[in-house]
Write an enzyme that holds these catalytic residues in place. Structure first.
Site, PDB file in Angstrom:
ATOM      1  N   GLU A 160       2.410  10.321  46.536  1.00 12.39           N
ATOM      2  CA  GLU A 160       3.774  10.225  47.032  1.00 12.39           C
ATOM      3  C   GLU A 160       3.729   9.860  48.516  1.00 12.39           C
ATOM      4  OE1 GLU A 160       7.775  13.050  47.178  1.00 12.39           O
ATOM      5  OE2 GLU A 160       5.790  13.970  47.334  1.00 12.39           O
ATOM      6  N   LYS A 210      12.771  10.634  41.666  1.00 12.80           N
ATOM      7  CA  LYS A 210      12.505  12.056  41.877  1.00 12.80           C
ATOM      8  C   LYS A 210      13.802  12.862  41.829  1.00 12.80           C
ATOM      9  CE  LYS A 210      10.186  15.160  45.184  1.00 12.80           C
ATOM     10  NZ  LYS A 210       9.553  15.213  46.528  1.00 12.80           N
ATOM     11  N   CYS A 238       5.770  15.649  42.923  1.00 10.79           N
ATOM     12  CA  CYS A 238       5.659  16.742  43.886  1.00 10.79           C
ATOM     13  C   CYS A 238       6.513  17.963  43.524  1.00 10.79           C
ATOM     14  CB  CYS A 238       5.991  16.227  45.286  1.00 10.79           C
ATOM     15  SG  CYS A 238       5.294  17.246  46.625  1.00 10.79           S
TER      16      CYS A 238
END
Length: 497
Positions: free
Chosen positions: A80, A179, A212
């Site tokens: 990321e 995300k 993440c």
């Protein structure tokens, strides 16, 4: 001269057999990248300057991709923020964004770059995949125009998303994921209106992808694993290590074990922000991992993994996480407890006063049970058994249940729960269990120096996290990290569609 029909059928059949055999396992790679960061600025740079910075990072990533392909990797995951970094406002990140189409358009940017608006980053990533015959996973920024007919449209007329992309070995865009759970400092990006459960099929299993902070929440992580039954999760991350429970290698390995899938975790490398630690994690433990808090170097990891781990003869059995602990009668010494903070979470602790013992500590609905025997009881080190059952987080609040055997920072009990990286005490055995109210529990064992313990512990069907033999290194923590997704509070920053 054309081959005869029987020969052709035989050749096709032989090829199919070879492919079937080959697809039982695959070689995966992750690259921990020391990102080249842009200069800090309050004003947006030019598109040319933004592309120049991204090309510097892609030069490094391309070297890793070529090396991985030469070593036989079928897929590589990069981190990321790996192409442009993270120090941005909404305005200053804009020159780095591209419009990323839905993969349904069936597009190979490398061979057809003019089909959509200029997208030099997608074109280059596509060519990296195509030229090296490898799946390439990268994290970039997506921009989507909107107008006043959309009530949620930002005032600048566009949505900006933290986005993962996957290109197949032909260079075709096969996956795009926005995300869903933004870390609270990611104000340069918008929250997607709905969570996306992105999957794609390969010759070596069904893949899902998220990013993440997503790993700590129900959507999309749990949906991909429990409902869509992916075999492998691709996980670009920019993970800041937080002891004692949330270092990258520790938690990501535990998540793969608790969920029963492969997790290909690629982290950024930035020592000043405690960013290091990536790996190729499986339901049985880490196939390979890397943790380096001493240098500024990137690192390429490769390992051979089971393509469909649920079908593997070594796949761990289903666990009833509360079975053993609920059968334990409370021991008489358990009232000798004290409260201590792990960051902002208030744990109930009990000191392990003896070289060996049998302890129970409770908080809320959770009782934690520990049987242990130290190899040596040092006067310079204190260990505790701790329990936490409650909401974690100052802004985004989500429910944890944690049982932990933990080394305190010093012999002062007020330091129990503070970050500790090193220890001197080895254990001859430990067995940790808890009365968890969830099936989603992640088993962690962390040794001195932030090292994992592959093959040195097991999870029994009755929920005990148990050493197989004496610990090979001094112990920092043994933890069962439970998540009660259904008790999470509504997200305070995500606007309703």
């Amino acid at each position: 001269m054309l081959p005869s029909q029987p020969l052709l059928h035989a050749a096709v059949f032989a090829l199919a057999v070879l492919q079937a055999l080959a697809s039982d396992t695959f070689t995966a790679a992750v690259y921990e990248h020391a990102v080249i960061l842009p200069d800090a600025t309050d004003e947006p740079v030019s598109p040319d300057d933004a592309l120049a910075l991204m090309n510097k990072n892609m030069d490094v990533l391309e070297g890793a991709i070529k090396e991985a392909a030469q070593q036989g990797a079928h897929i590589i995951v990069t981190p990321e923020d790996g192409i442009y970094g993270w120090h941005f406002t909404r305005e200053t990140i804009y020159p780095y964004l591209e419009d990323i189409p839905d993969p349904a358009v069936n597009w190979i940017p490398c061979t057809d770059p003019a089909r959509f608006a200029p997208a030099p980053v997608q074109e280059r990533l596509s060519c990296m995949a195509r030229n090296n015959s490898i799946y390439v996973v990268a994290n970039i920024g997506d921009k989507k125009p909107c107008n006043s007919s959309d009530a949620g449209c930002p005032s600048d007329g566009r949505y900006q998303y933290n986005t993962d992309v996957v290109f197949d070995p032909e260079g075709k865009l096969v996956a795009r994921y926005h995300k869903y759970n933004l870390f609270r400092r990611e104000t340069q990006f918008n929250y997607p209106k709905e969570p996306e459960a992105v999957t794609f099929e390969t010759p070596f299993g069904k893949f899902g992808i998220f990013t993440c902070f997503d790993i700590l929440f129900r959507e999309p992580a749990l949906v991909l694993v429990s409902e869509l039954q992916v075999d492998t999760v691709l996980f670009p991350t920019a993970w800041m290590n937080v002891l004692p429970f949330l270092t990258a290698v520790e938690f990501h390995s535990a998540w793969a074990m608790g969920m029963g899938v492969n997790l290909l975790s690629a982290n950024t490398h930035n020592i000043s922000l405690a960013m290091t630690g990536d790996g190729l994690f499986t339901p049985e433990g880490p196939a390979a991992y890397h943790y380096d808090s001493g240098t500024e170097e990137g690192c390429l990891l490769l390992a051979e993994l089971s393509a469909r781990p649920r079908l593997s003869p070594t796949y761990p059995p289903a666990v009833n996480w509360s079975s053993f602990a609920t059968s334990i009668k409370k021991s008489p010494g358990e009232k000798d407890t004290f409260l201590g903070a792990v960051r902002r979470d208030i744990f109930t602790f009990s000191e392990l006063r003896h070289k060996a013992g049998n302890y129970t500590v409770c908080q809320g609905d959770l009782c934690c049970h520990l049987i242990y025997r130290m190899a040596n009881k040092s006067k310079d080190e204190v260990y505790v058994l701790g329990a936490f059952d409650g909401l974690h987080g100052s802004l985004i609040k989500y429910h944890w249940q944690i049982c932990t055997l933990l080394k305190c920072k010093t012999t002062d009990l007020n330091t129990c729960g503070q970050p500790v990286e090193t220890a001197q005490t080895k254990f001859e055995m430990f067995s940790l269990s808890g009365t968890f109210g969830t099936n989603y529990v992640f088993p962690e064992v962390l040794y001195s120096g932030v090292q994992l313990a592959p093959g040195e512990f097991e999870v029994l069907r009755d929920g005990r996290l148990k050493s197989k033999h004496g610990t090979s290194k001094p112990l920092v923590t043994v933890t069962l990290f439970g998540r009660l997704y259904e008790k999470d509070l509504p997200h305070p920053l995500r606007t309703a569609p």
